[in-house]
Structures are given as C-alpha cells and as structure tokens.
Design a protein around this motif. Structure first.
Motif, PDB file in Angstrom:
ATOM      1  N   ASN A 199       0.822  -1.085   0.046  1.00 15.52           N
ATOM      2  CA  ASN A 199       0.022  -0.072   0.229  1.00 15.52           C
ATOM      3  C   ASN A 199       0.661   1.220  -0.098  1.00 15.52           C
ATOM      4  O   ASN A 199       0.427   1.996   0.672  1.00 15.52           O
ATOM      5  N   GLN A 200       1.991   1.138  -0.784  1.00  9.37           N
ATOM      6  CA  GLN A 200       2.508   2.566  -1.038  1.00  9.37           C
ATOM      7  C   GLN A 200       3.614   2.962  -0.268  1.00  9.37           C
ATOM      8  O   GLN A 200       4.143   4.086  -0.126  1.00  9.37           O
ATOM      9  N   ALA A 201       4.008   2.195   0.797  1.00 12.38           N
ATOM     10  CA  ALA A 201       4.646   2.620   2.076  1.00 12.38           C
ATOM     11  C   ALA A 201       6.130   2.658   1.975  1.00 12.38           C
ATOM     12  O   ALA A 201       6.794   3.302   2.611  1.00 12.38           O
ATOM     13  N   TRP A 202       6.853   2.080   0.911  1.00 10.11           N
ATOM     14  CA  TRP A 202       8.013   2.128   0.754  1.00 10.11           C
ATOM     15  C   TRP A 202       8.445   3.268  -0.377  1.00 10.11           C
ATOM     16  O   TRP A 202       8.023   3.362  -1.371  1.00 10.11           O
ATOM     17  N   ASP A 203       9.877   3.636  -0.161  1.00 18.81           N
ATOM     18  CA  ASP A 203      10.037   4.399  -1.385  1.00 18.81           C
ATOM     19  C   ASP A 203      11.197   3.280  -2.206  1.00 18.81           C
ATOM     20  O   ASP A 203      11.100   2.087  -1.907  1.00 18.81           O
ATOM     21  N   LEU A 204      11.745   3.764  -3.400  1.00 24.12           N
ATOM     22  CA  LEU A 204      12.162   2.990  -4.391  1.00 24.12           C
ATOM     23  C   LEU A 204      13.334   2.061  -3.923  1.00 24.12           C
ATOM     24  O   LEU A 204      13.726   0.964  -4.061  1.00 24.12           O
ATOM     25  N   THR A 205      14.401   2.899  -2.963  1.00 27.57           N
ATOM     26  CA  THR A 205      15.392   2.016  -2.452  1.00 27.57           C
ATOM     27  C   THR A 205      15.059   1.036  -1.519  1.00 27.57           C
ATOM     28  O   THR A 205      15.536   0.006  -1.713  1.00 27.57           O
ATOM     29  N   THR A 206      13.935   1.325  -0.525  1.00 23.97           N
ATOM     30  CA  THR A 206      13.558   0.179   0.318  1.00 23.97           C
ATOM     31  C   THR A 206      12.755  -0.987  -0.465  1.00 23.97           C
ATOM     32  O   THR A 206      12.979  -2.187  -0.236  1.00 23.97           O
ATOM     33  N   ALA A 207      11.962  -0.519  -1.566  1.00 25.12           N
ATOM     34  CA  ALA A 207      11.431  -1.666  -2.419  1.00 25.12           C
ATOM     35  C   ALA A 207      12.452  -2.533  -3.094  1.00 25.12           C
ATOM     36  O   ALA A 207      12.248  -3.818  -3.093  1.00 25.12           O
ATOM     37  N   ILE A 208      13.555  -1.888  -3.613  1.00 27.61           N
ATOM     38  CA  ILE A 208      14.631  -2.877  -4.214  1.00 27.61           C
ATOM     39  C   ILE A 208      15.001  -3.725  -3.222  1.00 27.61           C
ATOM     40  O   ILE A 208      15.073  -4.997  -3.577  1.00 27.61           O
ATOM     41  N   LYS A 209      15.297  -3.251  -2.171  1.00 28.40           N
ATOM     42  CA  LYS A 209      15.856  -4.377  -0.847  1.00 28.40           C
ATOM     43  C   LYS A 209      14.923  -5.265  -0.553  1.00 28.40           C
ATOM     44  O   LYS A 209      15.039  -6.396  -0.312  1.00 28.40           O
ATOM     45  N   GLY A 210      13.396  -4.787  -0.340  1.00 29.70           N
ATOM     46  CA  GLY A 210      12.532  -5.732   0.075  1.00 29.70           C
ATOM     47  C   GLY A 210      12.223  -6.594  -1.085  1.00 29.70           C
ATOM     48  O   GLY A 210      11.933  -7.736  -0.556  1.00 29.70           O
ATOM     49  N   MET A 211      11.963  -6.226  -2.139  1.00 26.92           N
ATOM     50  CA  MET A 211      11.630  -7.005  -3.103  1.00 26.92           C
ATOM     51  C   MET A 211      12.711  -8.265  -3.235  1.00 26.92           C
ATOM     52  O   MET A 211      12.340  -9.342  -3.681  1.00 26.92           O
ATOM     53  N   THR A 212      13.702  -7.864  -3.253  1.00 21.66           N
ATOM     54  CA  THR A 212      15.117  -8.934  -3.205  1.00 21.66           C
ATOM     55  C   THR A 212      14.754 -10.113  -2.433  1.00 21.66           C
ATOM     56  O   THR A 212      14.653 -11.402  -2.538  1.00 21.66           O
ATOM     57  N   GLN A 213      14.459  -9.566  -1.028  1.00 24.39           N
ATOM     58  CA  GLN A 213      14.270 -10.484  -0.059  1.00 24.39           C
ATOM     59  C   GLN A 213      13.000 -11.418  -0.343  1.00 24.39           C
ATOM     60  O   GLN A 213      12.673 -12.636   0.132  1.00 24.39           O
ATOM     61  N   LEU A 214      11.830 -10.659  -0.487  1.00 23.13           N
ATOM     62  CA  LEU A 214      10.427 -11.261  -0.758  1.00 23.13           C
ATOM     63  C   LEU A 214      10.513 -12.500  -2.107  1.00 23.13           C
ATOM     64  O   LEU A 214      10.121 -13.753  -1.999  1.00 23.13           O
ATOM     65  N   GLN A 215      11.225 -12.096  -3.342  1.00 23.94           N
ATOM     66  CA  GLN A 215      11.516 -12.824  -4.220  1.00 23.94           C
ATOM     67  C   GLN A 215      12.316 -14.082  -3.724  1.00 23.94           C
ATOM     68  O   GLN A 215      11.858 -15.316  -4.060  1.00 23.94           O
ATOM     69  N   ASP A 216      13.370 -13.862  -2.979  1.00 23.13           N
ATOM     70  CA  ASP A 216      14.288 -15.006  -2.685  1.00 23.13           C
ATOM     71  C   ASP A 216      13.308 -16.069  -1.900  1.00 23.13           C
ATOM     72  O   ASP A 216      13.753 -16.984  -1.748  1.00 23.13           O
ATOM     73  N   GLY A 217      12.440 -15.419  -0.862  1.00 23.68           N
ATOM     74  CA  GLY A 217      11.779 -16.069  -0.135  1.00 23.68           C
ATOM     75  C   GLY A 217      10.337 -16.821  -0.724  1.00 23.68           C
ATOM     76  O   GLY A 217       9.690 -17.456   0.091  1.00 23.68           O
ATOM     77  N   GLY A 218       9.989 -16.649  -1.992  1.00 23.56           N
ATOM     78  CA  GLY A 218       9.147 -17.515  -2.595  1.00 23.56           C
ATOM     79  C   GLY A 218       7.771 -16.398  -2.489  1.00 23.56           C
ATOM     80  O   GLY A 218       6.741 -17.446  -2.790  1.00 23.56           O
ATOM     81  N   ILE A 219       7.731 -15.397  -2.201  1.00 24.67           N
ATOM     82  CA  ILE A 219       6.441 -14.538  -2.355  1.00 24.67           C
ATOM     83  C   ILE A 219       6.118 -14.497  -3.852  1.00 24.67           C
ATOM     84  O   ILE A 219       7.182 -14.383  -4.506  1.00 24.67           O
ATOM     85  N   ASP A 220       4.836 -14.631  -4.137  1.00 21.22           N
ATOM     86  CA  ASP A 220       4.486 -14.654  -5.718  1.00 21.22           C
ATOM     87  C   ASP A 220       4.198 -13.387  -6.240  1.00 21.22           C
ATOM     88  O   ASP A 220       4.220 -13.348  -7.558  1.00 21.22           O
ATOM     89  N   LEU A 221       3.533 -12.431  -5.486  1.00 24.71           N
ATOM     90  CA  LEU A 221       3.357 -11.319  -6.141  1.00 24.71           C
ATOM     91  C   LEU A 221       3.351 -10.008  -5.233  1.00 24.71           C
ATOM     92  O   LEU A 221       2.992 -10.343  -3.953  1.00 24.71           O
ATOM     93  N   VAL A 222       4.017  -8.903  -5.616  1.00 23.75           N
ATOM     94  CA  VAL A 222       4.433  -7.863  -4.745  1.00 23.75           C
ATOM     95  C   VAL A 222       3.469  -6.701  -5.305  1.00 23.75           C
ATOM     96  O   VAL A 222       3.649  -6.179  -6.133  1.00 23.75           O
ATOM     97  N   GLU A 223       2.298  -6.127  -4.325  1.00 22.94           N
ATOM     98  CA  GLU A 223       1.462  -4.918  -4.628  1.00 22.94           C
ATOM     99  C   GLU A 223       1.890  -3.745  -4.316  1.00 22.94           C
ATOM    100  O   GLU A 223       2.226  -3.529  -3.037  1.00 22.94           O
ATOM    101  N   GLN A 224       1.724  -2.867  -5.218  1.00 20.67           N
ATOM    102  CA  GLN A 224       1.977  -1.485  -4.789  1.00 20.67           C
ATOM    103  C   GLN A 224       2.892  -0.949  -3.924  1.00 20.67           C
ATOM    104  O   GLN A 224       2.578  -0.581  -2.746  1.00 20.67           O
TER     105      GLN A 224
END
Ligand code: MUC
Ligand code: MG
Length: 371
Positions: A199-224
């Motif tokens: 729900n829009q809570a991250w900035d781009l830098t945080t999103a790059i960090k977060g999505m790397t970990q979510l992707q490695d952890g097997g999360i299927d979809l990252v919304e907004q």
C-alpha cells in the motif's frame, strides 16, 4: 432498454469487522458501506454500494463525501432523466461531475441492477456475458500479529475455504515486515500462494531491498510497493524483478493503465469498480491491460455483498490471471442482504438472478444505517 431514474436515496451503513484489519495506512474495526437505492419508472429498484478504507486514509473520497456528492450533485442531475444504458449515464455524470469515482461507481452499479431487472438478465450479461460462475477468492491475513496470522491461515486452509493469502505490510520497519512475510510463507507451505500488499509505504530504495528478499523467500506477487505517483519507479521495479508487481493505487482508470503499459510496465493491474467509476468503467481498464499483455486481478475496496457482487459480475467476463480478492463480506460481522454469498474451496459463486441477483434486507439496512 431505457431506464428512467425517479429518485435516489443514500445511507451510511456501519458494520463491525470480525477482527481488526491492519493496513499500512489504517486499522479497520468497522467498514462503512455507502448504500444507494435508485427508484426507477415501472416500479424497478436498483441498488448500489460504495466503500473506501479507513475514512480518507486510502482514497480521496470518504463515505460521508460519497453520500454528499450523490445527494447534493448527482441526484439532482440524474433524477427525472432517461438513459439508454450505462454509457449514457457515465457520459452525463462525467460531463457535470469531475472525479468522485466512488460515488459514480455506486450509481453505475444501481443503474446496472435496475436495467438487468428490467430486462430479466444478470448484470454479467449486460457486461459481455460471464465466462464462469465460480471465481477464485483469496483471503487477507492482516491481524497485525505474525502468530495470529499463521493460525488464521492454517485454520482457513484446514476448512478448505481459501488456498491463497495476501499479507498487508508496510506499517512497520522493513526487517520486521520481511520476517513476518517469510515466517507465514514457511508456516503455510510451498503449495500455498502468498502475496504481499505494501500500500505505497516504501520508497524505491526500500522496495529494491524488500523485493529482493521477498523474491528469494518465494513470495508470488508484490502489490503497490511504492507511492502511486512514482510511475517510473513502478515500471523500473517491474522490469528488474522476476517476482511480478501488482499495480493497485497507481492504476485507477484506463488512462492510468495505458500510461503504465506504454511506459514498459510488466505485471498485473488490480481492477476495482470504485477506482474506475463502476463495473463498466473498470472493464475499460481490463481491455487496455489485455491489449498491452498486462495480467488482471479482481480487486476489492472491502465492499459488502452488494459491491462485491457488482465487481464479480464484471470480473466474470474477463480472464483474471491472478484471481480475485472479493472476500469483503467475510470480513464483516453482518451485512444488509437476505442471502449471503456462497464462499467455499477458495471460490465464490456468482449470483444468477436478474440484475445483481442480490436481495436487500431493508430491516437490517435500517438497523445499521447511521442515524
Ligand atoms: C488494497 O489495497 O488492496 C484489499 C484487500 C485488503 O485486505 O485490503 C484491500 C485494499
Ligand atoms: Mg492494494
């Protein structure tokens, strides 16, 4: 078949949730349904609903503002007028009222309900015809507590009610959120699809960090993951990661969908009738997505049964590659309809009667309506 609108009435209906529902911008203990009754010629009545989330914390229209826009501006514009269909209705509303898509969505829904009843056809038939009468529905784990979410997920899996879950993150620090998401993924198992909504809570830098970990952890979809205005950032993230992005707040109308897709966005769009201005308008975004090769997802503003069914009629006419999240009625302790929807085995059944196929319990409407 033309429909003449005679009068419009509007109520704010407050219904408690079954547990606190925690999003990055608000915690909900109650949902307010803005209910519209459209009285038409020949004794036909259409019903519509608009909801938002957390007052003004999610979108630009509050429940009170939706009611006021309808009563003060849209009702005088529409009452006494005859419309050949939802296109003529939208044309009139858009010519005189800017924005206010939540209010317009409730009115387009009520109009479709009335026209379907007049023709003896379900709303899905007015929208192109249903491809299916059972639609997939996920559940959102959002108690705010990892252990409680795991127990809730395990219980719903054991009951066979849902097999896919969305987690609401973004309110806490990145490390806490990632631990939370990956603990739930580990506990519920590889077979279970887990998605997250930031729900829009991250900035781009945080999103790059977060999505790397979510992707490695097997999360299927990252919304907004990032703010709705950061279109370039969303396009960049969608091209950088294998885990797909679901655009929600960034994509309300067909114009937003066109701008994102033509900028190179890959992933999926969350359709919501409230964001677009009604079921017909939301399907315009679906058509842009289909033309651009962007996948579709049936989104909710945590509507009650009326708004959920209006959405389902629209969603049933297109292929939703990522399914739907039309579980709103299950989050509410009660509703204002005679028959609840049939949710089972991760799916919901589309009502088949004329119009929306939903009967209103007017006693309950009066009971829950704000005095
Ligand atoms: C949103 O942003 O998608 C949908 C499901 C849920 O729990 O919250 C909504 C809002
Ligand atoms: Mg969302």
């Amino acid at each position: 078949m033309s429909i003449t609108i005679e009068s419009l009435a509007c109520w704010l209906v407050d219904i408690p949730t079954i547990r606190p529902h925690k999003l990055s911008m608000a915690t909900m203990g109650c949902q307010t349904l803005t209910i519209v009754r459209m009285q038409c010629a020949n004794g036909i009545t259409g019903w519509g609903e608009a909801t938002t989330i957390g007052g003004l914390s999610y979108g630009a229209e509050s429940p009170e503002a939706i009611k006021s826009a309808i009563e003060t501006y849209l009702a005088p514009l529409l009452c006494g007028q005859t419309f050949s269909g939802p296109a003529a209705l939208a044309d009139k509303m858009n010519a005189h009222v800017k924005g206010n898509t939540f209010a317009k969505s409730a009115l387009e829904t009520a109009f479709l309900d009335a026209q379907g009843k007049a023709l003896g056809l379900p709303v899905s038939s007015l929208l192109g015809g249903a491809l299916t009468t059972r639609l997939p529905v996920l559940w959102t784990l959002a108690s705010g507590d990892t252990q409680k979410d795991i127990e809730e997920g395990q219980r719903l899996l054991a009951e066979g009610r849902h097999d896919t879950f969305k987690l609401k993150i973004g309110a806490r620090g990145l490390d806490v959120d990632i631990r939370h998401a990956l603990a739930i993924k580990a506990a519920l198992g590889d077979e279970v699809s887990i998605r997250v909504d930031v729900n829009q809570a991250w900035d781009l830098t945080t999103a790059i960090k977060g999505m790397t970990q979510l992707q490695d952890g097997g999360i299927d979809l990252v919304e907004q993951p990032i703010p709705l205005w950061d279109r370039q950032g969303l396009i960049a993230l969608s091209q950088r990661f294998a885990v797909p992005i679901l655009a929600d707040e960034a994509v309300s109308t067909s114009h937003d969908g066109y701008a994102l897709a033509s900028g190179g966005f890959t992933g999926a769009y969350a359709l919501k009738i409230a964001k677009a201005g009604g079921p017909v308008q939301a399907l315009k975004l679906a058509q842009v997505a289909q033309a651009a090769g962007v996948a579709l997802y049936g989104g909710t503003m945590l509507e009650g049964t009326l708004g959920s069914v209006a959405s389902l009629h629209a969603w049933s006419t297109v292929r939703m590659q990522w399914g739907t999240e039309m579980f709103g009625p299950l989050l509410l302790k009660d509703d204002i309809v005679v028959r609840p929807l049939d949710f089972s085995h991760g799916q919901v059944t589309l009502p088949q009667g004329p119009g929306l196929g939903v009967d209103i319990d007017e006693e309950k409407l009066r009971y829950y309506a704000r005095k």
